[in-house]
Design an enzyme around this catalytic site. Sequence first.
Site, PDB file in Angstrom:
ATOM      1  N   SER A 113     -11.038   3.603  71.234  1.00 44.63           N
ATOM      2  CA  SER A 113     -10.698   2.397  70.475  1.00 44.63           C
ATOM      3  C   SER A 113     -10.521   1.177  71.387  1.00 44.63           C
ATOM      4  O   SER A 113     -11.417   0.864  72.163  1.00 44.63           O
ATOM      5  CB  SER A 113      -9.434   2.688  69.646  1.00 44.63           C
ATOM      6  OG  SER A 113      -9.275   1.736  68.634  1.00 44.63           O
ATOM      7  N   ASP A 233     -15.121   5.120  59.635  1.00 49.11           N
ATOM      8  CA  ASP A 233     -14.084   4.355  60.327  1.00 49.11           C
ATOM      9  C   ASP A 233     -13.460   3.309  59.393  1.00 49.11           C
ATOM     10  O   ASP A 233     -14.148   2.424  58.896  1.00 49.11           O
ATOM     11  CB  ASP A 233     -14.694   3.651  61.554  1.00 49.11           C
ATOM     12  CG  ASP A 233     -13.652   3.272  62.592  1.00 49.11           C
ATOM     13  OD1 ASP A 233     -12.554   2.852  62.197  1.00 49.11           O
ATOM     14  OD2 ASP A 233     -13.944   3.393  63.791  1.00 49.11           O
ATOM     15  N   HIS A 289     -11.760   6.932  62.030  1.00 56.44           N
ATOM     16  CA  HIS A 289     -11.529   6.392  63.365  1.00 56.44           C
ATOM     17  C   HIS A 289     -10.987   7.435  64.351  1.00 56.44           C
ATOM     18  O   HIS A 289      -9.894   7.960  64.154  1.00 56.44           O
ATOM     19  CB  HIS A 289     -10.560   5.214  63.276  1.00 56.44           C
ATOM     20  CG  HIS A 289     -10.486   4.391  64.527  1.00 56.44           C
ATOM     21  ND1 HIS A 289     -11.599   3.818  65.105  1.00 56.44           N
ATOM     22  CD2 HIS A 289      -9.441   4.040  65.311  1.00 56.44           C
ATOM     23  CE1 HIS A 289     -11.233   3.151  66.190  1.00 56.44           C
ATOM     24  NE2 HIS A 289      -9.933   3.274  66.346  1.00 56.44           N
TER      25      HIS A 289
END
Length: 319
Positions: A113, A233, A289
């Site tokens: 991320s 995501d 995610h």
Amino acid sequence: MELLVRYRTLFSVSLLLLLRAGISLEQDVGALSLSPLPFIVLHGIGDACRNEGLARFTQVLMVMTGADGYCIEIGDGMSDSFFMRLDKQADIVCEQVKSIKALQNGYNMVGLSQGNVIGRAVIEYCEDAPPVNNFVSLGGPHAGIAAVPLCRALILCRLLDAIIIRLGVYSSYVQNNFAPTGFVKIPTDMEGYYRGCLFLPKLNNELPESRNETYKQRLSSINYLALIKFEADAVLYPADTAWFGFFGANDFRKVLPAVETDLYKEDWIGLKTLDEAGRVAFLSVPGGHLAITEAEMQEMVVPYLLPNFQPSHLPGYYY
Ligand SMILES: *[C@@H]1O[C@H](CO)[C@@H](O)[C@H](O)[C@H]1NC(C)=O
């Protein structure tokens, strides 16, 4: 228009859940003729190296590859990941990679991320740094996110939201104090973005007057870049930002694939150079995610951390 993205459910949670689901650490790493380069792990918002999910992630990768892994911490981890400007976070990582002896002959980078844009800043900006061999990017907001990341549940979060909304995402106060606003790119406010956003425009060499060829040279000098997108995501908006895809200016409807963006076409950071040399893999997994399974890690992350990685190890993923 739904512009709000929650980041309260952080990837550390999904990692923890997946990795807890009975991973065997008895993997056969095979008889490796060469010892693999060490790797570093750069975490994202709200996580910390000492957290169980992340410690486990690093450990599992070490077992799968036989390589030494270093989770690089920035300050106290959790709160600095929210509140320290991303270029400052990158400076800290830069100093760390230079100080860890084992990394001096080169290393691989694994980003999670927000950790991906920090990692890229290390590659592009860090002076006299040891060379990065392969960079495996999981769910990186490389082309920005088109929404102010708001979290609506926690009291503290609500307070932050109120500040961000009141002062504006590109205000100097917000940019200096809330790390993830450094990669917020609102397609309908590109002028505000270019003028006020302190991190991503520079990282992506977007500003013609301050474009720096050195960043491009450094990024295109790595061996392989693996960009892993999470198809479901709900944190990165759009999810394609993990592949350098993004909305065109003033357009919230259509996401342009990387190859149709100016960043790629004009090769501002060397992505095109790398891609045309067959050194970029655009990979995807179905999960949300950072929800990557052990099998997917084995298939898409591990090969890049083994010695002498060749793209032919991953047939079908390259175009
Ligand atoms: C480009 O970046 C390099 C490395 O940070 C720096 O040494 C150089 O002065 C920069 N060049 C320009 C024109 O700003």
